[in-house]
Write a protein that holds these residues in place. Structure first.
Motif, short mmCIF file in Angstrom:
data_model
loop_
_atom_site.label_atom_id
_atom_site.label_comp_id
_atom_site.label_asym_id
_atom_site.label_seq_id
_atom_site.Cartn_x
_atom_site.Cartn_y
_atom_site.Cartn_z
N ILE A 449 -0.48 6.04 -5.37
CA ILE A 449 -0.02 7.02 -4.39
C ILE A 449 1.43 6.77 -3.99
CG2 ILE A 449 -0.92 5.67 -2.44
CD1 ILE A 449 -0.66 9.53 -2.76
N VAL A 450 1.84 5.51 -3.96
CA VAL A 450 3.22 5.18 -3.57
C VAL A 450 4.21 5.70 -4.62
CG1 VAL A 450 4.79 3.30 -2.92
CG2 VAL A 450 2.37 3.15 -2.35
N ASN A 451 3.81 5.71 -5.89
CA ASN A 451 4.69 6.20 -6.95
C ASN A 451 4.95 7.70 -6.80
OD1 ASN A 451 3.13 3.74 -8.13
ND2 ASN A 451 4.95 3.93 -9.42
N VAL A 452 3.89 8.48 -6.57
CA VAL A 452 4.10 9.93 -6.48
C VAL A 452 4.75 10.32 -5.16
CG1 VAL A 452 2.31 10.48 -8.14
CG2 VAL A 452 1.72 10.39 -5.71
N LEU A 453 4.68 9.44 -4.16
CA LEU A 453 5.43 9.66 -2.93
C LEU A 453 6.89 9.22 -3.10
CD1 LEU A 453 2.84 8.48 -0.22
CD2 LEU A 453 3.37 10.82 -0.91
N THR A 454 7.18 8.57 -4.21
CA THR A 454 8.52 8.05 -4.58
C THR A 454 9.12 7.17 -3.50
OG1 THR A 454 9.70 10.06 -3.84
CG2 THR A 454 8.99 9.99 -6.13
N LEU A 455 8.29 6.25 -2.99
CA LEU A 455 8.76 5.31 -1.98
C LEU A 455 8.82 3.90 -2.58
CD1 LEU A 455 6.63 6.53 1.07
CD2 LEU A 455 9.01 7.09 0.54
N PRO A 456 9.71 3.05 -2.11
CA PRO A 456 9.74 1.66 -2.58
C PRO A 456 8.63 0.84 -1.93
CG PRO A 456 11.40 1.95 -0.88
CD PRO A 456 10.79 3.31 -1.11
N ALA A 457 8.17 -0.17 -2.62
CA ALA A 457 7.11 -1.02 -2.07
C ALA A 457 7.20 -2.42 -2.67
CB ALA A 457 5.73 -0.42 -2.34
N THR A 458 6.86 -3.41 -1.84
CA THR A 458 6.89 -4.82 -2.25
C THR A 458 5.50 -5.41 -2.07
OG1 THR A 458 9.15 -4.99 -1.40
CG2 THR A 458 8.02 -7.05 -1.92
N HIS A 459 4.97 -6.01 -3.14
CA HIS A 459 3.70 -6.75 -2.97
C HIS A 459 3.99 -8.15 -2.45
CE1 HIS A 459 -0.20 -8.49 -3.29
NE2 HIS A 459 0.34 -9.49 -3.96
N VAL A 460 3.19 -8.58 -1.47
CA VAL A 460 3.35 -9.89 -0.85
C VAL A 460 2.07 -10.70 -1.04
CG1 VAL A 460 3.87 -11.14 1.27
CG2 VAL A 460 4.87 -8.88 0.89
N PRO A 461 2.11 -11.83 -1.75
CA PRO A 461 0.91 -12.67 -1.88
C PRO A 461 0.58 -13.34 -0.55
CG PRO A 461 2.81 -13.77 -2.86
CD PRO A 461 3.27 -12.39 -2.48
N MET A 462 -0.71 -13.44 -0.28
CA MET A 462 -1.17 -14.02 0.99
C MET A 462 -2.25 -15.06 0.75
SD MET A 462 0.36 -12.44 3.70
CE MET A 462 -0.84 -12.46 5.03
N GLY A 463 -2.07 -15.90 -0.29
CA GLY A 463 -3.01 -16.98 -0.54
C GLY A 463 -4.18 -16.56 -1.41
N LEU A 464 -5.23 -17.39 -1.40
CA LEU A 464 -6.41 -17.17 -2.24
C LEU A 464 -7.62 -16.82 -1.40
CD1 LEU A 464 -6.04 -20.26 -4.63
CD2 LEU A 464 -4.96 -18.01 -4.83
N ASP A 465 -8.53 -16.05 -1.99
CA ASP A 465 -9.77 -15.72 -1.28
C ASP A 465 -10.80 -16.83 -1.46
OD1 ASP A 465 -10.85 -15.42 -3.82
OD2 ASP A 465 -11.27 -13.28 -3.61
#
Length: 506
Positions: A449-465
């Motif tokens: 959805i972020v791609n078709v909204l043409t917005l930038p986005a950053t994935h942030v790792p938050m450890g392990l489950d």
């Protein structure tokens, strides 16, 4: 639910994990390595040998690097060391003009590196050799970085597990029974396993952010038209598809995101105002922990939903920021908006599977697949079939979802303004088992959805489950506000630790 238990039974024994780190250089950020090379605390040759040894140690288990140029890279490393020894440029000039001098990196096997294969995971392209660098690779070379290898992808970059008939399947570095994501899955895996200093991926539906999520590293999809897509194959068919596609960095340390984006943006870097300082206290934070209930998408796991509460608590305690929870119901139609907005007036996927030389015969290829003779993966054939039988470009259904996307885009841009970010799941679950995505194909919608909204986005790792698999969230900003999502990534890394390294035996 039944599918999940079935795959847990199939993979009831835990898979292999990545070997331990034996050289502490592999733990450092690319920025730190570059500085140590410039200041002669390390040589590029030493660094190159460390990463080559690491690839040779992890690749038999993970199958993340599918082609290498070790010999040429070593010569280029020696030339970088000689440039530093010659002292024709001082440290300040080197830092400005060649900020990643002597630093090895990898990129996915769909982004052209001159003299290397560019199969894009398609059997008919297995002998294609790139005649020139992709624009991003050329800019990185100009900045002194040295490509050392190509990483695995899904067939023609159109699936979220990295497996194809050219290079086979890539396995998760935290548990080899699980996927690495796609299409930049080999790159996400290589970064998690410390197989290169940084990586370059591409993202038209989550192909940077999903692998970053499944492998526990950082990944950034830039704003539209800022980073050149020239040299990526398959090429976008329309200008609109081109606006959805973004080439961007994957890395273990958030500090690398901004300098890498600055380089690959080239002359467009000024559009992003990356040199402007960002004050976390002046950012408006919104968060949403699910798509509010799409029937064809898996529910967000409790361990991922809890992350949003932890982040909100941190922002409040550390910065007196009150993050606002929202419940935007348009996210429920994310996968439909992505699917229909990706439609094109020409060049069907079955033509791309034929390497643009006619079209494949889909029924015949399915029959061949059943007896193990097809050159294509099952999911690629299924994608071609679904595209052929579904409503096409210009249909009333297509027009409906284009209009809904436009409305949603305006609303999101108004919400975010030039000082807001949205914290949103990157994916609803931690890395599934191999082939499990076939039973939950629309889970990519959280990134798509972020791609078709043409917005930038950053994935942030938050450890392990609790199963030892990486989890995290994505930070979405307004167009050309990449610096905000990256600043938030750095803040969350400081607060929660970011990437979880392999065991260390050095």
């Amino acid at each position: 639910m039944g599918t999940r238990f079935l795959f847990k039974w199939i993979y009831r024994s835990k898979g292999a994990a990545m070997p331990p780190i034996k050289n502490l250089v592999l733990l450092e950020s690319a920025t730190s390595i570059a500085k140590k090379i410039r200041t002669r605390k390390l040589t590029s040759v030493e660094v190159m040998k460390a990463f080559v040894a690491r690839i040779e140690a992890v690749n038999p288990t993970l199958n993340c690097v599918v082609s290498d140029r070790f010999e040429d890279a070593m010569k280029e490393a020696a030339a970088a060391d000689e440039l530093i020894r010659a002292a024709t440029m001082d440290e300040e000039t080197l830092a400005k003009e060649k900020p990643f001098l002597g630093v090895p990196f990898t990129t996915k096997d769909c982004i052209a590196v001159k003299g290397m294969m560019q199969s894009s995971g398609l059997y008919k392209r297995r002998h294609v050799i790139a005649e020139e660098d992709a624009d991003t690779i050329g800019l990185l070379r100009k900045a002194g970085a040295i490509p050392i290898g190509l990483t695995n992808i899904s067939e023609l970059c159109m699936w979220w597990e990295s497996n194809n008939t050219v290079h086979g399947r890539t396995r998760n570095p935290y548990d080899s029974n699980h996927i690495v994501g796609g299409s930049s899955g080999g790159e996400g895996c290589a970064q998690a396993a410390s197989a290169s200093a940084f990586g370059i991926g591409s993202d038209i539906g989550g192909s940077i952010r999903m692998p970053a999520f499944f492998n526990g590293v950082f990944g950034h999809k830039p704003s539209k038209f800022v980073v050149s897509n020239k040299g990526q194959y398959p090429r976008p068919v329309t200008k609109e598809q081109d606006s959805f596609l973004g080439i961007g960095p994957l890395c273990r340390r958030a500090d690398d995101l901004l300098p890498l984006l600055r380089i690959i943006a080239g002359t467009n870097e000024k559009l992003l105002r990356l040199d402007e300082p960002v004050d976390i206290k002046k950012i408006r934070f919104f968060y949403q922990d699910s798509d509010t209930g799409s029937l064809l998408v898996s529910p967000v796991s409790k361990e991922i939903r809890v992350l949003f509460e932890k982040i909100a608590l941190h922002l409040d305690k550390a910065h007196k920021i009150k993050a606002e929870r929202i419940q935007e119901k348009k996210f429920r139609k994310s996968f439909q908006m992505w699917l229909y907005n990706m439609k094109t007036p020409s060049m069907m996927f079955q033509q791309q599977l034929a390497n643009l030389r006619g079209s494949i015969n889909i029924p015949w290829e399915f029959l061949k697949w059943c007896v193990g003779y097809s050159e294509h993966t099952f999911i690629a054939l299924t994608t071609a079939l679904a595209e052929k039988i579904g409503p096409g470009y210009g249909s009333s259904v297509y027009e409906k979802f284009v209009e809904e996307r436009d409305v949603f885009r305006r609303e999101m841009m108004e919400l975010l303004g030039d000082d807001g970010v949205l914290l949103y799941p990157t994916h609803p679950t931690a890395a599934p088992h191999h082939n499990e995505p076939l039973f939950k194909p629309f889970n990519f919608s959280y990134t798509g959805i972020v791609n078709v909204l043409t917005l930038p986005a950053t994935h942030v790792p938050m450890g392990l489950d609790s199963q030892g698999l990486p989890i995290g969230i994505q930070v979405i900003a307004n167009d050309k506000c990449d610096r905000l999502s990256i600043a938030v990534a750095r803040e969350l890394e400081k607060a929660f630790g970011g990437w979880t390294p392999p065991p260390i035996d050095a």
